[in-house]
Write a protein that holds these residues in place. Structure first.
Motif, PDB file in Angstrom:
ATOM      1  N   ASN A  45     -60.788 -15.274  74.426  1.00  0.00           N
ATOM      2  CA  ASN A  45     -61.261 -14.079  74.085  1.00  0.00           C
ATOM      3  C   ASN A  45     -62.149 -14.320  72.698  1.00  0.00           C
ATOM      4  OD1 ASN A  45     -62.081 -11.569  73.351  1.00  0.00           O
ATOM      5  ND2 ASN A  45     -60.016 -10.434  73.312  1.00  0.00           N
ATOM      6  N   THR A  46     -63.610 -14.128  72.781  1.00  0.00           N
ATOM      7  CA  THR A  46     -64.418 -14.616  71.804  1.00  0.00           C
ATOM      8  C   THR A  46     -64.864 -13.195  71.159  1.00  0.00           C
ATOM      9  OG1 THR A  46     -66.338 -14.402  73.219  1.00  0.00           O
ATOM     10  CG2 THR A  46     -65.312 -16.548  72.974  1.00  0.00           C
ATOM     11  N   ARG A  47     -64.362 -12.178  71.532  1.00  0.00           N
ATOM     12  CA  ARG A  47     -64.652 -10.822  70.976  1.00  0.00           C
ATOM     13  C   ARG A  47     -63.982 -10.515  69.664  1.00  0.00           C
ATOM     14  NH1 ARG A  47     -65.063  -7.770  76.390  1.00  0.00           N
ATOM     15  NH2 ARG A  47     -63.304  -8.771  76.826  1.00  0.00           N
ATOM     16  N   SER A  48     -62.584 -10.937  69.982  1.00  0.00           N
ATOM     17  CA  SER A  48     -61.569 -10.331  68.658  1.00  0.00           C
ATOM     18  C   SER A  48     -60.553 -11.333  68.849  1.00  0.00           C
ATOM     19  CB  SER A  48     -60.978  -8.983  68.865  1.00  0.00           C
ATOM     20  OG  SER A  48     -60.617  -9.025  70.150  1.00  0.00           O
ATOM     21  N   GLY A  49     -59.633 -11.382  67.729  1.00  0.00           N
ATOM     22  CA  GLY A  49     -58.532 -12.177  67.669  1.00  0.00           C
ATOM     23  C   GLY A  49     -58.807 -13.537  67.225  1.00  0.00           C
ATOM     24  N   PRO A  50     -57.757 -14.453  67.326  1.00  0.00           N
ATOM     25  CA  PRO A  50     -57.889 -15.917  66.842  1.00  0.00           C
ATOM     26  C   PRO A  50     -58.927 -16.423  67.496  1.00  0.00           C
ATOM     27  CG  PRO A  50     -55.475 -15.119  67.265  1.00  0.00           C
ATOM     28  CD  PRO A  50     -56.300 -13.920  67.755  1.00  0.00           C
ATOM     29  N   PHE A  51     -59.509 -16.369  68.750  1.00  0.00           N
ATOM     30  CA  PHE A  51     -60.199 -17.385  69.271  1.00  0.00           C
ATOM     31  C   PHE A  51     -61.702 -16.752  69.048  1.00  0.00           C
ATOM     32  CE2 PHE A  51     -56.562 -18.038  72.110  1.00  0.00           C
ATOM     33  CZ  PHE A  51     -56.447 -19.257  71.919  1.00  0.00           C
ATOM     34  N   LEU A  52     -61.644 -15.819  68.092  1.00  0.00           N
ATOM     35  CA  LEU A  52     -63.072 -15.767  67.626  1.00  0.00           C
ATOM     36  C   LEU A  52     -63.679 -17.058  66.549  1.00  0.00           C
ATOM     37  CD1 LEU A  52     -63.076 -12.232  65.699  1.00  0.00           C
ATOM     38  CD2 LEU A  52     -65.020 -13.179  67.548  1.00  0.00           C
ATOM     39  N   ASP A  53     -62.611 -17.877  66.412  1.00  0.00           N
ATOM     40  CA  ASP A  53     -62.715 -19.346  65.532  1.00  0.00           C
ATOM     41  C   ASP A  53     -62.793 -20.335  66.835  1.00  0.00           C
ATOM     42  OD1 ASP A  53     -62.327 -21.743  64.630  1.00  0.00           O
ATOM     43  OD2 ASP A  53     -61.010 -21.005  63.007  1.00  0.00           O
ATOM     44  N   ALA A  54     -64.159 -20.689  66.802  1.00  0.00           N
ATOM     45  CA  ALA A  54     -64.563 -21.883  67.644  1.00  0.00           C
ATOM     46  C   ALA A  54     -63.561 -23.124  67.406  1.00  0.00           C
ATOM     47  CB  ALA A  54     -65.986 -22.487  67.568  1.00  0.00           C
ATOM     48  N   GLY A  55     -63.038 -23.571  66.352  1.00  0.00           N
ATOM     49  CA  GLY A  55     -62.101 -24.558  66.217  1.00  0.00           C
ATOM     50  C   GLY A  55     -60.785 -24.122  66.764  1.00  0.00           C
ATOM     51  N   LEU A  56     -60.229 -23.000  66.824  1.00  0.00           N
ATOM     52  CA  LEU A  56     -59.354 -22.675  67.477  1.00  0.00           C
ATOM     53  C   LEU A  56     -59.291 -22.741  69.205  1.00  0.00           C
ATOM     54  CD1 LEU A  56     -57.492 -19.928  65.539  1.00  0.00           C
ATOM     55  CD2 LEU A  56     -57.160 -22.543  65.223  1.00  0.00           C
ATOM     56  N   ARG A  57     -60.503 -22.352  69.571  1.00  0.00           N
ATOM     57  CA  ARG A  57     -60.777 -22.419  70.907  1.00  0.00           C
ATOM     58  C   ARG A  57     -60.376 -23.894  71.366  1.00  0.00           C
ATOM     59  NH1 ARG A  57     -64.847 -18.757  69.916  1.00  0.00           N
ATOM     60  NH2 ARG A  57     -66.605 -20.315  70.292  1.00  0.00           N
ATOM     61  N   ALA A  58     -61.138 -24.765  70.565  1.00  0.00           N
ATOM     62  CA  ALA A  58     -61.159 -26.146  70.822  1.00  0.00           C
ATOM     63  C   ALA A  58     -59.746 -26.732  70.806  1.00  0.00           C
ATOM     64  CB  ALA A  58     -62.001 -26.927  69.907  1.00  0.00           C
ATOM     65  N   ALA A  59     -58.882 -26.222  70.069  1.00  0.00           N
ATOM     66  CA  ALA A  59     -57.450 -26.415  69.892  1.00  0.00           C
ATOM     67  C   ALA A  59     -56.879 -26.107  71.107  1.00  0.00           C
ATOM     68  CB  ALA A  59     -56.906 -25.933  68.728  1.00  0.00           C
ATOM     69  N   ALA A  60     -56.928 -24.743  71.610  1.00  0.00           N
ATOM     70  CA  ALA A  60     -56.591 -24.652  72.950  1.00  0.00           C
ATOM     71  C   ALA A  60     -56.989 -25.352  74.017  1.00  0.00           C
ATOM     72  CB  ALA A  60     -56.902 -22.995  73.170  1.00  0.00           C
ATOM     73  N   ARG A  61     -58.198 -25.854  74.052  1.00  0.00           N
ATOM     74  CA  ARG A  61     -58.787 -26.781  75.168  1.00  0.00           C
ATOM     75  C   ARG A  61     -58.088 -28.087  75.074  1.00  0.00           C
ATOM     76  NH1 ARG A  61     -62.682 -30.356  72.862  1.00  0.00           N
ATOM     77  NH2 ARG A  61     -63.925 -28.797  72.391  1.00  0.00           N
ATOM     78  N   GLU A  62     -58.020 -28.706  73.942  1.00  0.00           N
ATOM     79  CA  GLU A  62     -57.146 -29.689  73.701  1.00  0.00           C
ATOM     80  C   GLU A  62     -55.922 -30.007  74.160  1.00  0.00           C
ATOM     81  OE1 GLU A  62     -58.806 -33.168  72.884  1.00  0.00           O
ATOM     82  OE2 GLU A  62     -60.562 -31.969  73.620  1.00  0.00           O
ATOM     83  N   ALA A  63     -55.345 -28.790  73.994  1.00  0.00           N
ATOM     84  CA  ALA A  63     -53.629 -28.686  74.180  1.00  0.00           C
ATOM     85  C   ALA A  63     -53.426 -28.735  75.608  1.00  0.00           C
ATOM     86  CB  ALA A  63     -53.142 -27.279  73.418  1.00  0.00           C
TER      87      ALA A  63
END
Length: 493
Positions: free
Chosen positions: A268-286
């Motif tokens: 979710n890029t609209r709200s919440g933690p995954f507004l942060d591109a770095g945290l999205r990248a962390a999820a991708r790497e996990a």
């Protein structure tokens, strides 16, 4: 509780032998009716403007102007031929001698009525996302004009969501009733809510007469029950047999086909933690996709290298490695809600594996699992931080642009991640304008790369369709696009 009854009652139906008209009692060729166990019940009253259209297509009851061959090339359907008459207009010759199931004739006016109803529908059929389309009847043809140049108009008109129905199918309030209003070799005669549907052979069909006397459909969301129905003789055909059940079936009853369906983690890029591109990248790497393929799918899937999988060989051949990806940021216990649905039996297990890996990476994860009918609205509203979806990527037109537009552009109707990125919109638009062939494929891969760079979607694996057919079944379709299942040629030995 009422909406859950079909799911809850399935094991009891199987145990009592009351599955869709007791096919165990008439499974032989004397009756000649095909007993079909389907994955999902209707979500929108079998409206062809929704994903329910693909049920009508798989039952061979509703037909389109254009069909697609195995390579995705446009072929005649209810239109016998077509030609491009200008940059934005195409003329389709309407097949003569075709009768709707209600006895009325297929005419250019009936075709125009369907197309006008589709463009006015709310929401629009997904195949018309971002498309301004008008239709005009001529003596024996229909002229279709688009607001912008669209090289894939014939492919677009092959979508089951633009199936042509008799005029009486359409109510003034926007509802559409496909019962007795199609043109296919099977006539839909009854629908029992979200439980069963009945189709009979249509003797007035314009093409090859159906060999089976009819189709008796049961909607069976429980994958174990669908597989058991084939084993026990309660069903002749079961779609989407879960991987966990495949090993329990006679190999002679199974068909496995790579399909254009990707299991993706939408963030979710609209709200919440995954507004942060770095945290999205962390999820991708996990995410360890290989672990999911080996553990959950028992090797019956392919690890994703992109959004488009091995069912489109040109994607793998033309895809370049991604560079300049966002670096992961430490999650530091960021709390997220991860959701998926239970209709596809593997997805809750996938969610559990993903949850574990995200927690190992430093996220705090709460998991939500419901039936799809009860979770879709919340997912589209952005009420979850992450959502796991099994998504067909060329379902509508045989071309991935419709999928990229609906799922990843600012105005997309199925944009679960809420992505709104000008670079993505520009490249998806360019892909949509490109002519069919190598240029279009290169543009599609450029748009895919732009989506992947945002990490709004993390493709994990590409599924294979596993279909269960009793050994008495002859010539059922094994269609990677999930458009066709029971055809005029399908019958029992």
């Amino acid at each position: 509780m009422r909406a859950l009854l079909p799911f809850v009652l399935v094991p009891a139906l199987l145990a009592s032998g009351c599955f869709a008209g007791d096919p165990a009692a008439d499974a032989g060729p004397g009756d000649g009716r095909i007993k079909l166990a389907m994955l999902q019940p209707p979500r929108s009253g079998l409206s062809p403007f929704s994903d329910d259209a693909f049920k009508l297509s798989r039952w061979s009851t509703a037909e389109t102007l254009v069909t697609l061959d195995a390579d995705g090339n446009a072929r005649p359907g209810l239109a016998t031929d077509w030609q491009r008459t200008s940059d934005r207009s195409w003329e389709f010759t309407i097949r003569g001698g075709v009768t709707f199931h209600d006895g009325t004739a297929l005419t250019p006016a009936a075709v125009v009525n369907t197309l006008r109803r589709a463009t006015a529908a709310s929401p629009k059929p997904r195949i018309l996302d971002g498309v301004d389309l008008t239709a005009e009847a001529r003596e024996n043809s229909v002229v279709v004009t688009t607001g912008e140049q669209d090289p894939l108009v014939p492919h677009r008109l092959s979508s089951p969501q633009l199936a042509i129905l008799a005029e009486r199918a359409y109510a003034d309030d926007g509802r559409v009733d496909p019962v007795g209003t199609g043109t296919g070799p099977f006539r839909l005669v009854a629908v029992n809510g979200t439980t069963t549907a009945t189709l009979d052979r249509f003797d007035g069909y314009w093409g090859e007469e159906a060999r089976a006397a009819g189709i008796d459909v049961s909607f069976v969301p429980d994958g174990t029950a669908r597989a058991a129905a084939v084993r026990s003789g309660e069903a002749h055909i079961a779609e989407a047999v879960p991987v966990s059940q495949a090993a329990l079936l006679d190999p002679a009853t199974l068909t496995e086909v790579p399909m254009p369906r990707t299991n993706t983690l939408y963030l979710n890029t609209r709200s919440g933690p995954f507004l942060d591109a770095g945290l999205r990248a962390a999820a991708r790497e996990a995410i360890d996709a290989d672990e999911i393929v080996r553990g959950v799918y028992e090797g019956r899937a392919d690890v994703a290298e992109g959004l488009l999988g091995p069912a489109l060989p040109w994607a793998a051949e033309g895809r370049a490695p991604l560079a300049d990806r966002t670096a992961p940021a430490p999650p530091n216990g960021a709390a997220i809600t991860l959701a998926t649905f239970s209709d596809r039996a593997e997805l809750p297990e996938v969610a559990s594996v993903v949850q574990q890996r995200l927690e190992d990476a430093g996220f705090t994860v709460t998991q939500v699992v419901r039936e799809y009918a009860h979770i879709e609205q919340d997912a589209l509203a952005g009420r979850f931080d992450a959502f796991i979806l099994s998504r067909a990527t060329v379902l509508d037109s045989g071309d991935p642009v419709a999928y990229l537009r609906s799922d990843f552009t600012c105005d997309g109707s199925f944009n679960l991640s809420g992505l709104c990125d000008p670079a993505v919109d520009e490249l998806v638009g360019a892909a949509g304008r490109a002519e069919a062939g190598e240029a279009r494929r290169a543009a599609i891969l450029a748009a895919e790369a732009a989506v992947l760079r945002t990490d709004a979607a993390v493709p994990m694996l590409h599924e294979r369709v596993i279909q269960g057919d009793a050994t008495s079944v002859v010539d059922s379709a094994k269609d990677p696009r999930e458009r066709v299942l029971v055809t005029a040629a399908t019958h029992l030995r």
